[in-house]
Design an enzyme around this catalytic site. Sequence first.
Site, short mmCIF file in Angstrom:
data_model
loop_
_atom_site.label_atom_id
_atom_site.label_comp_id
_atom_site.label_asym_id
_atom_site.label_seq_id
_atom_site.Cartn_x
_atom_site.Cartn_y
_atom_site.Cartn_z
N LYS A 116 12.78 68.65 20.67
CA LYS A 116 12.37 70.33 20.73
C LYS A 116 11.83 70.52 22.00
O LYS A 116 11.76 71.51 22.41
CB LYS A 116 12.33 70.89 19.40
CG LYS A 116 13.23 70.89 18.49
CD LYS A 116 13.37 72.03 17.45
CE LYS A 116 14.69 71.94 16.67
NZ LYS A 116 14.60 72.76 15.60
N LYS A 198 23.50 64.82 17.52
CA LYS A 198 23.71 65.17 16.45
C LYS A 198 24.22 66.57 16.69
O LYS A 198 23.89 67.30 17.41
CB LYS A 198 22.65 65.11 15.49
CG LYS A 198 21.74 66.31 15.87
CD LYS A 198 20.98 66.44 14.36
CE LYS A 198 19.93 67.55 14.46
NZ LYS A 198 19.37 68.30 13.39
N LYS A 201 22.73 73.27 15.19
CA LYS A 201 23.27 75.05 15.31
C LYS A 201 22.48 75.63 16.63
O LYS A 201 22.90 76.54 16.95
CB LYS A 201 22.90 75.67 14.18
CG LYS A 201 21.60 75.70 13.61
CD LYS A 201 21.41 76.61 12.24
CE LYS A 201 20.73 75.82 11.42
NZ LYS A 201 19.37 75.27 11.35
P1 ATP Z 1 18.20 73.48 14.71
O1 ATP Z 1 19.53 73.16 15.68
O2 ATP Z 1 17.93 74.79 14.74
O3 ATP Z 1 17.38 72.33 14.75
P2 ATP Z 1 19.74 72.01 12.95
O4 ATP Z 1 21.32 72.33 12.92
O5 ATP Z 1 19.22 70.74 13.32
O6 ATP Z 1 18.65 73.21 13.43
P3 ATP Z 1 18.16 71.95 10.46
O7 ATP Z 1 17.79 73.54 9.92
O8 ATP Z 1 17.13 71.56 10.98
O9 ATP Z 1 19.32 71.90 11.32
O10 ATP Z 1 18.67 71.28 9.35
C1 ATP Z 1 18.95 71.70 7.88
C2 ATP Z 1 19.47 70.28 7.26
O11 ATP Z 1 20.68 70.04 7.95
C3 ATP Z 1 18.50 69.29 7.22
O12 ATP Z 1 18.56 68.43 6.02
C4 ATP Z 1 19.25 68.34 8.27
O13 ATP Z 1 19.14 66.84 7.94
C5 ATP Z 1 20.68 68.80 8.07
N1 ATP Z 1 21.29 68.35 9.15
C6 ATP Z 1 21.54 69.05 10.54
N2 ATP Z 1 22.26 68.87 11.32
C7 ATP Z 1 22.86 67.69 10.81
C8 ATP Z 1 23.94 66.87 11.11
N3 ATP Z 1 24.27 67.19 12.58
N4 ATP Z 1 24.74 66.10 10.46
C9 ATP Z 1 24.16 65.99 9.04
N5 ATP Z 1 23.13 66.61 8.71
C10 ATP Z 1 22.50 67.63 9.48
#
Ligand code: ATP
Length: 334
Positions: A116, A198, A201
Amino acid sequence: MAEQKRKRILSGIQPTGTFTLGNYIGAVRNWAKLQDDFECLYMLADLHALTVRQVPAELRRHTREAAAMLLAAGIDPSQSLVFVQSQVPAHTQLGWVITCNSQFGELSRMTQFKDKSAKHPDNINGGLRSYPRLLAADILVYLAELVPVGQDQTQHLELARNVAQRFNNAYSPTFTLPEGYITKEGAKIMSLAEPTRKMSKSDTNQNSYILMTDDTDTILRKFKRAVTDSDGVVRYDPAAKPGVSNLMCIYNVFTGKAMDEIEREFDGVGYGDFKLAVGQAVADALAPIQGEYARILADTAYVDGVLRQGAEGASRLANRMVEKVYRKIGLLQL
Ligand code: ATP
Ligand code: LTN
């Protein structure tokens, strides 16, 4: 009696935008399933979201939307507590104590901090770095034993365990050491555009993720464009064939078919048909959730009521813990 023996679970998700298929497969999908066997607390981590600059009106909207999505995905507020992090001040109250009991160096190694800060070089704020301490407080304040998350959060959980252990040694046994609860299938769903990263969002490329609210045409189009490779064989090999393997993972989650079964199903079939089948399986699985989501989101009073009730329940548990910790560390109680 059995009620009292259920292990406690806490997990959180940031209301930074519409949930992706990665959030659903890696986290939210499992949350609903765990409700029968565990005492569950599910939190919208709006304070964590502040580590990246947010537009106030959007953060507010995303928070309600995220709550509605959790409910649509099967989280039942009569079984579990669903709440917004900032509405339970105990998290930040314990967060400071955790901050004073954790070391500076351990924070800079965190992958999420590195990712980040690389993504937002103009806003490498203190919160971005301190964030795992608040995450540790989120868990420890409830003495949660299990934390269902995707694989990307393992480092943060490790830090929470270390902090808890250190505190217990310095004072007296206080915190439970939390364990991650990470399912084998879909613990890390990859970006459709860059399958070595990964799915996230907050990615700027809209074709890299499937949103929980994407309609069937959009889902099919995004899968059609998903990056694969040039050898044209559907085979599970995440190192050599990350794109195809990621699609197979997604297909496996929604059809229950094993990898070798999927390989046989698409033996001699081009990627085009394979991608269409994956897209259709996803669209079919998301359609009922989307229907529920629209219905629930339209009822703001209901969503707010659930969150209010969740915050009250969570505060009752968390306030007790903060009081206990404050007493232990020598803060004067009157
Ligand atoms: P951001 O993009 O805002 O950092 P993010 O999409 O990575 O957000 P988080 O809110 O950080 O999502 O994560 C919420 C939950 O979803 C956490 O438990 C995280 O481990 C899970 N998660 C996020 N992205 C993935 C992915 N690509 N595959 C599996 N689990 C995920
Ligand atoms: N950091 C998590 C969200 C989160 C969380 C938590 C997860 C905040 N607090 C406590 C598990 C336990 C994320 O989504 N990146």
